[in-house]
Every structure is written in C-alpha cells, then in structure tokens.
Design a protein around this motif. Structure first.
Motif, mmCIF file in Angstrom:
data_model
loop_
_atom_site.group_PDB
_atom_site.id
_atom_site.type_symbol
_atom_site.label_atom_id
_atom_site.label_comp_id
_atom_site.label_asym_id
_atom_site.label_seq_id
_atom_site.Cartn_x
_atom_site.Cartn_y
_atom_site.Cartn_z
ATOM 1 N N VAL A 1 0.866 -1.174 0.000
ATOM 2 C CA VAL A 1 0.000 0.000 0.000
ATOM 3 C C VAL A 1 0.908 1.230 0.000
ATOM 4 N N VAL A 2 0.730 2.118 -0.980
ATOM 5 C CA VAL A 2 1.575 3.292 -1.151
ATOM 6 C C VAL A 2 0.729 4.542 -0.924
ATOM 7 N N MET A 3 1.302 5.504 -0.171
ATOM 8 C CA MET A 3 0.681 6.821 -0.006
ATOM 9 C C MET A 3 1.798 7.854 -0.014
ATOM 10 N N LEU A 4 2.012 8.480 -1.155
ATOM 11 C CA LEU A 4 3.089 9.449 -1.369
ATOM 12 C C LEU A 4 2.548 10.672 -2.099
ATOM 13 N N GLY A 5 3.306 11.761 -2.025
ATOM 14 C CA GLY A 5 2.977 12.922 -2.838
ATOM 15 C C GLY A 5 2.686 14.197 -2.085
ATOM 16 N N ALA A 6 2.423 14.134 -0.780
ATOM 17 C CA ALA A 6 2.088 15.353 -0.038
ATOM 18 C C ALA A 6 3.265 16.314 0.055
ATOM 19 N N ASN A 7 4.496 15.810 -0.093
ATOM 20 C CA ASN A 7 5.685 16.664 -0.022
ATOM 21 C C ASN A 7 6.282 16.963 -1.401
ATOM 22 N N ASP A 8 5.620 16.576 -2.470
ATOM 23 C CA ASP A 8 6.213 16.682 -3.814
ATOM 24 C C ASP A 8 5.879 17.980 -4.537
ATOM 25 N N ARG A 9 5.248 18.926 -3.891
ATOM 26 C CA ARG A 9 4.912 20.200 -4.531
ATOM 27 C C ARG A 9 6.111 21.156 -4.456
ATOM 28 N N GLN A 10 7.172 20.822 -5.162
ATOM 29 C CA GLN A 10 8.393 21.622 -5.122
ATOM 30 C C GLN A 10 9.222 21.377 -6.385
ATOM 31 N N GLN A 11 10.290 22.100 -6.483
ATOM 32 C CA GLN A 11 11.163 22.006 -7.656
ATOM 33 C C GLN A 11 11.821 20.630 -7.728
ATOM 34 N N MET A 12 11.982 20.142 -8.956
ATOM 35 C CA MET A 12 12.553 18.835 -9.194
ATOM 36 C C MET A 12 13.831 18.976 -10.017
ATOM 37 N N VAL A 13 14.843 18.187 -9.637
ATOM 38 C CA VAL A 13 16.104 18.163 -10.381
ATOM 39 C C VAL A 13 16.098 16.951 -11.293
ATOM 40 N N THR A 14 16.203 17.175 -12.589
ATOM 41 C CA THR A 14 16.200 16.112 -13.598
ATOM 42 C C THR A 14 17.534 16.108 -14.332
ATOM 43 N N ASP A 15 17.639 15.198 -15.273
ATOM 44 C CA ASP A 15 18.863 15.144 -16.079
ATOM 45 C C ASP A 15 19.023 16.394 -16.939
ATOM 46 N N ALA A 16 17.907 17.013 -17.307
ATOM 47 C CA ALA A 16 17.962 18.217 -18.140
ATOM 48 C C ALA A 16 18.174 19.477 -17.315
ATOM 49 N N GLY A 17 18.092 19.384 -16.000
ATOM 50 C CA GLY A 17 18.256 20.557 -15.145
ATOM 51 C C GLY A 17 17.154 20.637 -14.111
ATOM 52 N N LYS A 18 16.941 21.821 -13.587
ATOM 53 C CA LYS A 18 15.926 22.045 -12.567
ATOM 54 C C LYS A 18 14.603 22.414 -13.225
ATOM 55 N N GLU A 19 13.560 21.768 -12.785
ATOM 56 C CA GLU A 19 12.218 22.011 -13.313
ATOM 57 C C GLU A 19 11.327 22.530 -12.192
ATOM 58 N N LYS A 20 10.649 23.647 -12.480
ATOM 59 C CA LYS A 20 9.731 24.217 -11.510
ATOM 60 C C LYS A 20 8.459 23.400 -11.443
ATOM 61 N N PHE A 21 7.828 23.475 -10.276
ATOM 62 C CA PHE A 21 6.580 22.747 -10.061
ATOM 63 C C PHE A 21 5.486 23.299 -10.971
ATOM 64 N N ARG A 22 4.624 22.427 -11.441
ATOM 65 C CA ARG A 22 3.465 22.685 -12.296
ATOM 66 C C ARG A 22 3.825 22.860 -13.776
ATOM 67 N N THR A 23 5.062 22.781 -14.160
ATOM 68 C CA THR A 23 5.395 22.873 -15.585
ATOM 69 C C THR A 23 5.136 21.532 -16.259
ATOM 70 N N ASP A 24 5.022 21.545 -17.585
ATOM 71 C CA ASP A 24 4.784 20.305 -18.322
ATOM 72 C C ASP A 24 5.942 19.331 -18.168
#
Length: 411
Positions: free
Chosen positions: A179-202
């Motif tokens: 049983v998984v319950m995740l995501g309440a802390n994920d409303r923030q900037q993400m670091v990807t291989d392409a760089g930093k991505e702001k929250f809510r972008t495509d």
C-alpha cells in the motif's frame, strides 16, 4: 462693649481654672490628713489601677483583689468559660459503588503463516499504517508493516531514495500486498537530467509520471498486488488544486500497470467539495478528522483512510484477511477412512469458487437440453391439448362417479 465682655470671659476662665486647681490641692491634702494610713502588709495585698482623669488628681485607686506581678495591669472581670460543643456526628453516607473496571481487550494472536501488508510513504502513510493496525487487529491471518519517512517523496531523491529503499523492503519483508501513499511533499522544484524544473510545468509533470510508473512497476513486476492511496483535500486552496491533478497522475499510471487506485477524496470534503475539519467517522459519528494545520490527520482521520483501504485489501487477500479465520491442525480434524470407497470422496469447494454456480459460462452460451417428449406448454400451444387437472383442485370441474346400490350396501 463686646470687647470688654470677651476680656471678662477670658479672665473668668483663667480664674476658674485657678480655683479648680486650688480645690484639687485641698482635696488631696484633706484625703492625706483624714484618711487613715495603710500598713505595708495591706499595701502588698492590694494593688491599684488608674481608671480616669479624676484618679490622676485624687491619687491611686485601690481595689481589693489579688496582687499582680510588677508591671502588669489588673485582670479584667473573669469571663465564664464557654461550653465546648460536641463535635458534629459524621454524616452517614451511602456506600459508594465499586468502580466499573473495563474488561481487558482481547489480543488476537497472529498466525505463523499470516500474510503481510506493507505500507510505505510519507507522513500520511505513517498515519495510514496505524489505522491499518486497528482495522486488522482482529484478523489473525494479516500483519501490518509500515515504512514511512515524514518528509520524503518522489521529487527529492537526494534526501530519501524511495526506489532503492522500496527494493530493500520488498526483499526483506516479502509482503503479500503493498500500500503506497506518497505525494504530499512533492509540490516543489525537481532536479532532472535536463536541469531544474519548476513545479506545475509540463516537463515537471512528465518526469513525475515517469517516476510514479517506475515506483509502481517495482511492486507489480514481482506479482504483488499494489494499492495506491490518493491524496486527501487540504485547507489551502492551492494545495487542493494540486492534489486533484496529482491524483489523476497516480490513477492513470497505477492502473496502467495492473495496480488499483484508492480514492479517499470524498471522505474529507463536504457535499459542495469544500475542505472540512469535522466529518463522519467509520461509524457515522461526527468527529474531528483533521489537525489544526489543515494537513495532518487525527486518529479518527487515520482510521477513516484505513477504512477505504480495508475493503480492497480484504477482497484481494480473501479468507486470509477474514477476522473469523480458524486454523485447524491434525489433532482437531476428524478421522476419515476413504480407502473403502474412494468414489464417495468429494474434494472441498470454496464458497468463492466461480465454478460453483457456473460463473465461468455466459448466459446462453451453452446449448439448451433437448427433450423427446412435449412439455405441457408445448401441448397447449402447439396441439391445443390441456392436461387434466388433478382431482380435488379448484379447476377440476369433473363430477364424481355415482356409486351403485350394491357398493353402498357392501359398505
């Protein structure tokens, strides 16, 4: 004339005072000369006390009472002692009833082969784990194991690497369900291989979908049932809007790999869709479900989330999750001797077996049985023949056969 009177009055007042002083001196001399002297013994047995201004001029006034110690005043008039009141009788009270002791809660012993449900996620998953413990406390065939990190998520893998930790937990616990319950802390900037991505972008949502899918596949690839619990409503309107969009990501990705999404949204909003602090618990009573911050859950709120997860979990795990599960060993099983006639032996069939009621075949899929004789319906519709009703029925209009005189006489 007036001034003269005042002077006369003043002179008269002074003369009056002089006359009063002379009179007092005369009285003092008279009392000293006339009164008999007092002996020393009598003086020791008598004492004096100044009473008024007159005593100052006339001398000390003697009182025939017991002498006092030097420097003390004469005792005042004796006051009769007060009668001591008897202590009030203690009120006779009715005996207090014995305190009601609540019976000790019976602890259900878990079976040795009990199946394990593993709960993983953030701070909401930690509360869900405690609610699941309460939901399955009476089920001897189910164990709950919770692994939660309060500030974790799928965005900050540098803080807590959930994919790596999940693989480790699966190898150690070997659960029957996750049983998984995740995501309440994920409303923030993400670091990807392409760089930093702001929250809510495509680009952010594209990477987030990939991570959710990879996380779910780590469970379903092992043929383990997966239940992903959605986010509840929050007090912040911005958080509520983000939770709705993130729940859509969870549902789409989890169902694509054979998992099941558990939607708990309606349990924490009003009929109009607004955030609520107080709502119905699992028994329908109005209780406080959310904490003061509008994010965390109370004990009743955690139990309510577990209520939504309990239904699909019991359905998937079957009789093992039933609280009425009874383990039978060889000592309590009846002795059956099937060697005499093996044909009398019938294999047991579970109540949930779909073959018990022909559940594997569609209605009308099998050929109807063919009869060589016509049914009463066929005779009536095709040939117009109606079967005779049994004797005595309401539609039996035949008259009974009259008996002969010989038959009557024989009886």
């Amino acid at each position: 004339m007036r001034k003269r009177v005042d002077r006369t009055m003043t002179a008269g007042g002074v003369s009056g005072m002089l006359r009063w002083g002379a009179l007092s001196a005369a009285v003092l001399v008279f009392s000293t000369a006339v009164l008999p002297p007092v002996s020393a013994e009598a003086q020791e047995q008598r004492y004096y006390q100044r009473r008024s201004l007159l005593d100052l001029f006339l001398g000390r006034r003697y009182i025939d009472e017991a002498p006092q110690a030097p420097g003390q005043y004469a005792p005042q008039r004796a006051v009769p002692p007060r009668k001591k009141k008897a202590p009030p009788k203690a009120a006779v009270s009715a005996p207090r009833p014995a305190p009601v002791i609540a019976p000790e809660e019976k602890v259900v012993q878990k079976l040795d082969n009990a199946q394990k449900i593993m709960v993983v996620g953030d701070f909401l998953a930690g509360g869900l784990g405690s609610g699941m413990d309460a939901a399955f406390k009476d089920s001897p065939g189910i164990l709950i194991e919770t692994h939660s990190n309060v500030a974790s998520g799928l965005v900050r893998d540098d803080y807590y690497d959930w994919p790596t930790q999940l693989t480790k937990f699966l190898d150690e616990a070997k659960p029957a369900m996750v049983v998984v319950m995740l995501g309440a802390n994920d409303r923030q900037q993400m670091v990807t291989d392409a760089g930093k991505e702001k929250f809510r972008t495509d680009a952010w949502y594209a990477e987030y979908q990939r991570r959710v899918l990879a996380f779910g596949k780590a469970v379903t690839s092992r043929k383990i049932p997966l239940l992903w619990v959605g986010l509840p409503a929050f007090d912040s309107p911005a958080m509520m809007a983000d939770a709705v969009q993130m729940n859509q990501v969870y549902r789409k990705q989890v169902e694509s790999i054979g998992g099941e999404f558990v939607d708990i949204w309606d349990g924490f909003v009003s009929e109009s869709g607004d955030f609520i602090v107080t709502g119905s618990d699992i028994n329908g009573q109005q209780v406080r479900l959310r904490a003061a911050d509008g994010i965390n859950m109370t004990e009743a709120g955690r139990r309510k989330i577990a209520f939504y997860v309990e239904k699909p979990a019991r359905r998937i795990l079957g009789t093992q999750a039933s609280p009425d599960l009874v383990r039978l060993d060889n000592s309590s099983a009846p002795a059956l001797d099937l060697s005499a006639n093996p044909a009398d032996h019938t294999d047991p069939i579970a109540l949930s077996d779909p073959n018990l009621d022909g559940g594997t075949a569609l209605l009308g899929g099998a050929a109807l049985p063919v009869s060589t004789t016509k049914s009463p319906r066929d005779k009536l519709v095709q040939d117009g023949e109606m079967a005779k009703p049994p004797a005595g029925r309401v539609d039996d209009y035949s008259r009974p056969v009259a008996k002969s005189a010989a038959e009557v006489s024989v009886k």
